[in-house]
Design a protein around this motif. Structure first.
Motif, short mmCIF file in Angstrom:
data_model
loop_
_atom_site.label_atom_id
_atom_site.label_comp_id
_atom_site.label_asym_id
_atom_site.label_seq_id
_atom_site.Cartn_x
_atom_site.Cartn_y
_atom_site.Cartn_z
N UNK A 71 82.90 -14.99 -44.90
CA UNK A 71 83.51 -14.40 -43.71
C UNK A 71 82.50 -14.37 -42.56
N UNK A 72 81.26 -13.99 -42.85
CA UNK A 72 80.25 -13.98 -41.81
C UNK A 72 80.08 -15.34 -41.16
N UNK A 73 80.02 -16.37 -41.98
CA UNK A 73 79.84 -17.72 -41.45
C UNK A 73 81.10 -18.21 -40.74
N UNK A 74 82.26 -18.01 -41.36
CA UNK A 74 83.52 -18.48 -40.76
C UNK A 74 83.80 -17.77 -39.44
N UNK A 75 83.49 -16.49 -39.36
CA UNK A 75 83.70 -15.75 -38.11
C UNK A 75 82.82 -16.35 -37.00
N UNK A 76 81.60 -16.75 -37.34
CA UNK A 76 80.73 -17.39 -36.35
C UNK A 76 81.30 -18.73 -35.88
N UNK A 77 82.11 -19.36 -36.73
CA UNK A 77 82.73 -20.64 -36.37
C UNK A 77 84.03 -20.43 -35.59
N UNK A 78 84.43 -19.17 -35.40
CA UNK A 78 85.62 -18.87 -34.61
C UNK A 78 86.88 -18.60 -35.42
N UNK A 79 86.78 -18.50 -36.74
CA UNK A 79 87.95 -18.24 -37.57
C UNK A 79 88.27 -16.75 -37.60
N UNK A 80 89.55 -16.43 -37.71
CA UNK A 80 90.05 -15.06 -37.81
C UNK A 80 90.09 -14.68 -39.29
N UNK A 81 89.01 -14.13 -39.80
CA UNK A 81 88.85 -13.87 -41.23
C UNK A 81 88.44 -12.44 -41.49
#
Length: 109
Positions: A71-81
């Motif tokens: 989640x930390x990484x995906x949120x940095x990529x702009x995903x709504x997680x």
């Protein structure tokens, strides 16, 4: 800060528009998972972004540690997680439905 939710705050059944991403390993997935979840093991996540569901996604693992990292990484990529605190252990303990890819009842391993 990692967006996190406890099992008590996750609607049952899951609302339309909320996807589930399971980042556990294949053997864990086979023994028990949330029906309809997308399975992308943590080790494959960076190479499989095109397989991620659209919209808001609940990310799960066994206890919540791997999914928090994802989640930390995906949120940095702009995903709504959002991370499921307590992971599949809390999901199963709450009596939420699971399916198995084995010939046995689903369980969290």
């Amino acid at each position: 800060m990692i967006p996190t939710v406890s099992i008590d705050a996750v609607p049952d059944p899951l609302p339309e528009g909320l996807s589930v991403l399971d980042v556990r390993e294949d053997i864990e997935w086979q023994h028990g998972h949330i029906e309809g979840a997308v399975h992308i093991p943590m080790s494959e996540l960076t190479g499989r972004l095109g397989d991620l569901p659209d919209g808001q996604t609940l990310v799960v693992c066994k206890m919540g540690g791997r999914s928090a990292q994802a989640v930390g990484w995906l949120a940095q990529q702009g995903y709504d997680v959002v991370n499921l605190e307590g992971g599949m252990v809390d999901w199963a303990d709450a009596g939420r439905p699971m399916v198995s890819e084995t010939d046995r009842p689903p369980l969290v391993v």
